[in-house]
Design a protein around this motif. Structure first.
Motif, PDB file in Angstrom:
ATOM      1  N   GLY A  24     -15.662  -1.071 -15.722  1.00 57.92           N
ATOM      2  CA  GLY A  24     -17.038  -1.536 -15.627  1.00 57.92           C
ATOM      3  C   GLY A  24     -17.124  -3.016 -15.954  1.00 57.92           C
ATOM      4  N   ALA A  25     -16.374  -3.402 -16.992  1.00 61.47           N
ATOM      5  CA  ALA A  25     -16.381  -4.811 -17.410  1.00 61.47           C
ATOM      6  C   ALA A  25     -15.838  -5.695 -16.297  1.00 61.47           C
ATOM      7  N   LEU A  30     -16.834  -9.903 -12.370  1.00 65.48           N
ATOM      8  CA  LEU A  30     -16.701 -10.384 -10.987  1.00 65.48           C
ATOM      9  C   LEU A  30     -18.071 -10.663 -10.380  1.00 65.48           C
ATOM     10  N   LEU A  31     -19.027  -9.745 -10.631  1.00 64.50           N
ATOM     11  CA  LEU A  31     -20.360  -9.931 -10.060  1.00 64.50           C
ATOM     12  C   LEU A  31     -21.035 -11.162 -10.650  1.00 64.50           C
ATOM     13  N   GLY A 268      -9.761  -6.984  -8.285  1.00 66.55           N
ATOM     14  CA  GLY A 268     -10.730  -5.903  -8.420  1.00 66.55           C
ATOM     15  C   GLY A 268     -10.297  -4.829  -9.395  1.00 66.55           C
ATOM     16  N   GLY A 269      -9.080  -4.898  -9.893  1.00 67.34           N
ATOM     17  CA  GLY A 269      -8.679  -4.002 -10.956  1.00 67.34           C
ATOM     18  C   GLY A 269      -7.747  -2.881 -10.557  1.00 67.34           C
ATOM     19  N   LEU A 270      -7.277  -2.866  -9.296  1.00 67.64           N
ATOM     20  CA  LEU A 270      -6.267  -1.873  -8.942  1.00 67.64           C
ATOM     21  C   LEU A 270      -4.934  -2.311  -9.539  1.00 67.64           C
ATOM     22  N   GLY A 274       0.104   1.186  -8.990  1.00 66.97           N
ATOM     23  CA  GLY A 274      -0.566   2.358  -8.442  1.00 66.97           C
ATOM     24  C   GLY A 274      -1.217   3.248  -9.483  1.00 66.97           C
ATOM     25  N   GLY A 275      -2.108   4.120  -9.000  1.00 65.94           N
ATOM     26  CA  GLY A 275      -2.676   5.153  -9.852  1.00 65.94           C
ATOM     27  C   GLY A 275      -3.836   4.741 -10.744  1.00 65.94           C
ATOM     28  N   ARG A 276      -4.176   3.466 -10.779  1.00 63.36           N
ATOM     29  CA  ARG A 276      -5.275   3.060 -11.650  1.00 63.36           C
ATOM     30  C   ARG A 276      -6.196   2.091 -10.929  1.00 63.36           C
ATOM     31  N   GLY A 277      -7.458   2.132 -11.297  1.00 58.77           N
ATOM     32  CA  GLY A 277      -8.418   1.214 -10.714  1.00 58.77           C
ATOM     33  C   GLY A 277      -9.530   1.954 -10.001  1.00 58.77           C
ATOM     34  N   ARG A 278     -10.630   1.219  -9.761  1.00 59.09           N
ATOM     35  CA  ARG A 278     -11.756   1.848  -9.079  1.00 59.09           C
ATOM     36  C   ARG A 278     -12.232   0.961  -7.957  1.00 59.09           C
TER      37      ARG A 278
END
Lengths: 328, 328
Positions: A24-25, A30-31, A268-270, A274-278
């Motif tokens: 979320g942070a 980024l926004l 963006g946080g991926l 692999g396996g993590r991020g939204r």
């Protein structure tokens, strides 16, 4: 009472595993950065805040966003990334344009272009998963292969003005190009599928720990193979988006896009592993990095600085990703 | 009792044998498809044309032994060339030009080394950003056109030949022998091989693996920039696309000769040089036959994928040699 307590903790554990702290942070930061960029550029050059800019940025987002979706699936599955998406997209755009010139109707031409993307994705999957070549090397080789073969045959194609593509896809809806909405739908569906369906969870499981996934009866090779094929499919669709804009498709149109795609995913946080991020973070980062080129030109910086900035952004994204993983 | 491997299998494991076989195949193809390539003048021009890639290959081979594969080499070659040419135009002093190019190379190398070593990013991925950024800087500095930098005496000096053999070729071969000697017989080379083979084990043995890797990044970029200025000295102008694809040429050659991207491997500098020469001969044959230029890109892509596949085949041949259950 106690059993329900345990169930509650279990469920909470599951929920917090789905939404790890920090994502979320990431999205918020980024926004806010994007907002600051827009406000600063708008104050400096009021002409920036125009419908024209919105259209330009939205088109940028549409084209890049579809590729981001595809490569995001690959990255999520733990197969790192695909460097061949840019040239695959441009080649599929050239294919659809050429077929339209030769008098094909739109649906079969579209099908051929998308199938081409799928074919390249399958080839990548074969190289990486069956031959065991590292993804960077395999897809970099594929990038040169595809772009070379394409340019032997054709350099640019003019798109017929009366084609379905120009008539329908090029229009706008709610002031934003239609292709943007196409991207938004694809992006949202993929994001939701990854987050809350069984195949999506398999994807995340393989990306997080392939060994553990195999122990649970999920075949990592099959999941990652499907990821590569879907990525190729997305590249094919991105090609259609590209062909719907402008009068000609040129083989040199997308130089460097594959690197921007990776920057967007990492910022963006991926996780690169692999396996993590939204996907919400990825969307915010897509917004930021698609606005940046237009903003930079408005700031009066020559557009030849563009690749320099993209390269530095990629370096920063890699560093940020590495720090994030280390904190874990 | 272990069975002896077939002679053909051992030949595949020997770097020099593979490289010479590759060269022989290329020469036979050349004789069939473009007999004119055997002329002394053509061979001399090919061998002096690979000066810059050959010099880069030699340091890349040092770096690869230590597990550092830098994808930005081609862009840094171009950057070195354009910095040299621009400074030469401004100051009229070749020495200042070379110094500026060297400084640019060191700066790029430091950037790469910090990103890869401090942030623990795999070298191939860490240098992707610089691949884009340095290429962008080339067009920023040159303004998108080629920069003239002709110095008659330097150009003549680099073009001298003893009989039909260009002096630079002799220099490169001597350097290759020197690099091979350093890797095999000096203490530093020994440490280098240890770091490339298994850096955890190397660190336990007291070898400063990280510091060595940082140095490798800087040295590789420095030499690439210097090779760029040498290239410009020879030809008298710096093109915008100078050095594009050189990294693939160099790493393709090294992979065929038995190096591995992950570090270690059993190649040698001389065999890498033989492979580079063979690849350049293929490009030369393409040119003599008047084949379309993008075919070179196809060649690079195929080389990269093919070379890594060759490594996998080698692994399959080697494995029975190491862990041989006496089967047959």
């Amino acid at each position: 009472m106690s059993t329900s307590g345990i169930a509650l903790t279990n469920r909470w554990a599951r929920v917090s595993a789905l939404a790890p702290r920090g994502h979320g942070a990431t999205t918020l930061v980024l926004l806010l950065t994007w907002l600051a960029l827009v406000v600063a550029t708008g104050l400096r050059a009021p002409g920036f805040l125009s419908g024209q800019t919105v259209v330009a940025v939205a088109f940028n987002m549409a084209f890049v966003g579809i590729m981001v979706t595809g490569v995001g699936i690959v990255m999520m599955s733990g197969a790192e990334f695909d460097l061949s998406v840019g040239v695959t997209a441009v080649t599929s755009a050239l294919i659809v344009a050429q077929l339209l010139v030769e008098g094909w109707s739109f649906p079969p031409a579209m099908l051929v272009a998308v199938l081409f993307g799928v074919l390249i994705g399958a080839a990548n999957a074969w190289l990486v998963l069956w031959l065991g070549i590292h993804p960077i090397v395999a897809t970099l080789g594929m990038m040169f292969l595809v772009s070379g073969v394409t340019r032997i045959f054709v350099d640019f194609v003019a798109i017929p003005r009366d084609s379905f593509l120009r008539q329908q896809a090029a229009g706008a809806w709610l002031g934003v190009p239609r292709v943007f909405w196409v991207m938004l739908v694809v992006f949202t569906i993929v994001g939701l599928v990854i987050r809350s369906t069984r195949p999506g969870r398999h994807l995340v499981a393989v990306g997080g720990n392939a060994q553990a996934a195999r122990a649970r009866g999920i075949s990592p090779r099959r999941v990652q193979g499907v990821a590569f094929v879907l990525c190729g499919l997305c590249a094919g669709i991105a090609g259609l988006v590209l062909a719907s804009q402008g009068d000609i498709v040129q083989s040199s149109l997308t130089a460097g896009t594959e690197f921007r795609v990776i920057s967007i995913l990492l910022l963006g946080g991926l996780a690169l592993t692999g396996g993590r991020g939204r996907f919400s973070g990825v969307f915010a980062s897509l917004l930021l990095l698609s606005t940046l080129p237009t903003a930079i030109v408005t700031w009066g910086v020559s557009s030849s600085w563009q690749p320099v900035i993209e390269g530095l952004v990629l370096a920063v994204a890699l560093a940020v990703n590495s720090l994030r993983e280390k904190k874990r | 009792m272990t069975s002896r491997p077939k002679p053909s299998a051992t030949a595949l494991l020997s770097p020099m044998a593979t490289s010479l076989a590759f060269l022989a195949i290329v020469i036979v193809c050349g004789i069939v498809f473009a007999p004119s390539f055997l002329s002394v003048a053509n061979l001399a021009s090919v061998s002096s044309g690979i000066m810059a890639p050959a010099i880069i290959l030699l340091v890349a081979c040092l770096a690869m032994t230590g597990g550092v594969a830098d994808l930005s080499l081609g862009s840094v070659l171009g950057l070195g060339g354009v910095v040299y040419a621009t400074v030469l135009q401004l100051s009229e002093s070749p020495l200042a030009g070379v110094a500026a190019a060297a400084a640019a190379g060191v700066a790029v190398g430091l950037f790469n080394s910090v990103l890869s070593v401090r942030f623990h990013i795999w070298p191939l991925i860490a240098t992707l950003g610089m691949l884009v950024a340095a290429r962008g800087l080339v067009s920023v500095i040159s303004g998108g056109s080629s920069v003239a930098a002709y110095t008659p005496e330097l150009s003549a000096a680099l073009k001298t030949a003893i009989g039909p053999v260009p002096v630079v070729l002799v220099g490169v071969v001597v350097l290759a022998v020197l690099v091979g000697w350093i890797i095999r017989y000096t203490r530093w080379g020994n440490h280098l091989r240890a770091v490339g083979g298994d850096d955890v084990a190397a660190r336990r043995a007291g070898i400063p693996a990280n510091r060595m890797r940082m140095w490798l990044f800087v040295v590789v970029a420095l030499v690439a920039a210097l090779a760029g200025s040498l290239q410009v000295m020879r030809t008298g102008a710096s093109a915008v696309n100078l050095g594009e694809g050189v990294e693939l040429l160099v790493y393709g050659a090294l992979l065929i000769s038995g190096y591995r991207l992950a570090g270690g491997g059993r190649g040698s500098a001389l065999s890498g040089l033989v492979c580079l020469f063979a690849l350049e001969l293929i490009r030369n044959i393409f040119r003599l036959r008047g084949l379309p230029l993008p075919l070179t890109d196809v060649l690079l892509g195929l080389t990269l994928i093919g070379a890594v596949s060759l490594d996998l085949v080698r692994g399959r041949v080697r494995r029975p040699l190491i862990a041989q259950p006496a089967t047959g």
